[in-house]
Design an enzyme around this catalytic site. Structure first.
Site, PDB file in Angstrom:
ATOM      1  N   HIS A 161      12.623  19.047 -18.496  1.00 28.19           N
ATOM      2  CA  HIS A 161      13.882  18.652 -19.143  1.00 28.19           C
ATOM      3  C   HIS A 161      14.255  19.543 -20.317  1.00 28.19           C
ATOM      4  O   HIS A 161      14.610  19.068 -21.393  1.00 28.19           O
ATOM      5  CB  HIS A 161      13.814  17.197 -19.584  1.00 28.19           C
ATOM      6  CG  HIS A 161      13.749  16.229 -18.449  1.00 28.19           C
ATOM      7  ND1 HIS A 161      14.005  14.896 -18.612  1.00 28.19           N
ATOM      8  CD2 HIS A 161      13.459  16.390 -17.140  1.00 28.19           C
ATOM      9  CE1 HIS A 161      13.865  14.267 -17.447  1.00 28.19           C
ATOM     10  NE2 HIS A 161      13.535  15.174 -16.531  1.00 28.19           N
ATOM     11  N   GLU A 253      24.483  11.640 -13.190  1.00 26.11           N
ATOM     12  CA  GLU A 253      25.785  11.400 -13.819  1.00 26.11           C
ATOM     13  C   GLU A 253      26.650  12.647 -13.863  1.00 26.11           C
ATOM     14  O   GLU A 253      26.143  13.762 -14.029  1.00 26.11           O
ATOM     15  CB  GLU A 253      25.583  10.920 -15.262  1.00 26.11           C
ATOM     16  CG  GLU A 253      24.833   9.619 -15.399  1.00 26.11           C
ATOM     17  CD  GLU A 253      24.642   9.183 -16.839  1.00 26.11           C
ATOM     18  OE1 GLU A 253      23.968   8.169 -17.064  1.00 26.11           O
ATOM     19  OE2 GLU A 253      25.187   9.860 -17.748  1.00 26.11           O
ATOM     20  N   TYR A 274      10.993   5.541 -13.349  1.00 29.47           N
ATOM     21  CA  TYR A 274      10.181   5.891 -12.185  1.00 29.47           C
ATOM     22  C   TYR A 274       9.138   4.828 -11.873  1.00 29.47           C
ATOM     23  O   TYR A 274       8.697   4.678 -10.743  1.00 29.47           O
ATOM     24  CB  TYR A 274       9.504   7.245 -12.399  1.00 29.47           C
ATOM     25  CG  TYR A 274      10.467   8.406 -12.320  1.00 29.47           C
ATOM     26  CD1 TYR A 274      11.077   8.755 -11.128  1.00 29.47           C
ATOM     27  CD2 TYR A 274      10.776   9.162 -13.448  1.00 29.47           C
ATOM     28  CE1 TYR A 274      11.963   9.810 -11.048  1.00 29.47           C
ATOM     29  CE2 TYR A 274      11.659  10.227 -13.390  1.00 29.47           C
ATOM     30  CZ  TYR A 274      12.255  10.540 -12.182  1.00 29.47           C
ATOM     31  OH  TYR A 274      13.137  11.589 -12.112  1.00 29.47           O
TER      32      TYR A 274
END
Length: 381
Positions: A161, A253, A274
């Site tokens: 990320h 998104e 998760y």
């Protein structure tokens, strides 16, 4: 059984200048179909683990590969590795990332590159952005006048990320996506530059009109907060800013990015953790900015354009997103600030990057080793 030509082909590959060898399958052409449209795909070159690309005014291109190599590519697919690249921290989701041109590139030859670097102890990692001059005066293109203009703070353990996608607006402000580094909570903390979209001047200084002027020095760099892993960012022709981000377990998104807004992660999401633990949906918290489109199941978006060319006139203003887990190029119809998925083009490969070419064609980079760079045009009737 090996072909009798194999030794000669191998010798030719050793003798030929590596910088001028086009990618394998460069002449391959095939058709890609959705439920309502068809595209002709022409393979132009191949790369190992490509991540991003951008076109230069002369229709050549720059292509980054995650292990840390930057290539200059001619319109017919001949590749030359650009000299002067620095070492990147390669591993997991980290490595060499995005590349974009300065809005005044014709005059200043400046480009902007993102990558991941290790901390001093080599156990923490974070993204950086470097500005450099692309010098093409010699036989081999080279990066000179390099200056680091942004560092993702704080560096953390783990290799996920980073986000580090880049886009310039019409005022020559640089926008940088900064992922949450799989830490979640920092996306809502003004003291940490994770889970944010950053806005800087082209030299790395901070604009005085950024929205969070009273939340600390680091927060002065933020344009919006509450993001997870934004892997696509682009400006529409009307100046609006859009970005997509990967959700957790589903809930990817597409967001219309507004100055000073909070997009809710990790408090809300249309996906779940998760572990299976639910997360409240966006609809439960209208005080957060909701996505214009979310996906359940996930598509794993990567790469992003808002189309403005003439090759596909009916698609002007639409978004095109690469899909990793969905193995697709996804077209999203955008009108009056609303978004809906219109169609998916599938050919069985993960799509890492999407760009609009100078002639209006759509170009995509597949993901992984031996990934193809494909030029997409309308299929013949």
């Amino acid at each position: 059984m090996p072909s009798p030509l194999t030794p000669f082909l191998a010798l030719a590959a050793l003798i030929a200048p590596a910088a001028l060898i086009a990618g394998a399958h460069a002449s391959e052409s095939f058709t890609i179909k959705s439920k309502s449209s068809a595209l002709t795909a022409n393979a132009i070159a191949t790369f190992d683990e490509p991540w991003a690309m951008t076109f230069l005014p002369d229709r050549s291109a720059l292509v980054t590969t995650k292990p840390g190599r930057l290539f200059h590519m001619t319109p017919d697919g001949r590749k030359t590795e650009v000299a002067g690249m620095w070492k990147v921290a390669y591993g997991g989701q980290g490595g060499l990332g995005d590349v974009v041109l300065h809005p005044d590139f014709r005059e200043n030859q400046r480009i902007y590159i993102s990558n991941v670097e290790a901390g001093k102890n080599q156990r923490t990692f974070g993204a950086i952005v470097t500005a450099a001059t692309l010098d093409r005066s010699g036989d081999t293109p080279r990066l000179t006048n390099k200056k680091k203009i942004w560092t993702q703070m704080p560096k953390t353990r783990g290799r996920g990320h980073f986000s580090h996608r880049l886009a310039f607006d019409a005022e020559k402000k640089l926008f940088i996506t900064s992922g949450d580094r799989q830490q979640q909570k920092p996306a809502q903390r003004f003291s940490q530059g994770l889970g944010k979209i950053i806005r800087l001047n082209d030299d790395g200084t901070v604009p005085g009109d950024n929205p969070y002027q009273d939340k600390g020095a680091l927060a002065k760099t933020y344009w919006s907060i509450g993001h997870r892993n934004p892997l696509g960012i682009a400006f529409a022709q009307d100046g609006t800013l859009w970005a997509h981000e990967m959700g957790p377990r589903h809930g990817d998104e597409l967001n219309l990015i507004k100055r000073g807004e909070n997009y809710g992660w990790p408090v809300v999401s249309d996906g779940d953790n998760y572990s299976g633990r639910p997360i409240p949906d966006h609809a439960t918290r209208p005080d957060f900015e909701a996505p214009k489109k979310s996906w359940v199941p996930a598509i794993s978006p990567s790469g992003f354009i808002l189309y403005s060319g003439d090759v596909f006139p009916d698609w002007k203003g639409d978004a095109f997103m690469g899909g990793l887990s969905s193995r697709a190029l996804i077209r999203v119809d955008i009108k009056d600030g609303t978004a809906r998925e219109a169609e998916r083009f599938r050919w069985g490969e993960r799509v890492r990057e999407v760009e609009q070419g100078p002639d209006g064609a759509i170009w995509v980079l597949e993901d992984g080793d031996g990934a193809r760079l494909l030029k997409l045009t309308p299929a013949a009737d």
